[in-house]
Design a protein around this motif. Sequence first.
Motif: not given
Length: 106
Positions: A38-41, A54-57, A59
């Motif tokens: 998803n947008d965060s993991i 974790n991931r963000d914009s 990544t």
Amino acid sequence: MNTKAFSLIAAASLALSSLAFAAGAKTYQVTGPVLEVNDSIIAVQKGKDRWEINRDSNTKVTGDLKVGEKVTVTYTMSATDVEVKAGKAEKGAKKEKASPSASPKG
């Protein structure tokens, strides 16, 4: 002439120190099938374990990232909170001061 040489040395020093800071923390990798994204993991299966990263914009994703695809995720470890607690070293220092054997013999 000395001013030019000093300026060149200062500029070179600044450039090299910028490269050292840009290197940052050591990177690690985990490879396996995607369990969830998803947008965060990104959740990846590694052996019997589920790894959530974790991931963000910012990544960077190359290819079509979806559940079931085999991926290699490169990540760094970063501290988010540090709490220092009194340890044995502090307690030992107090005992050492009180000990008569710690005083110098004259």
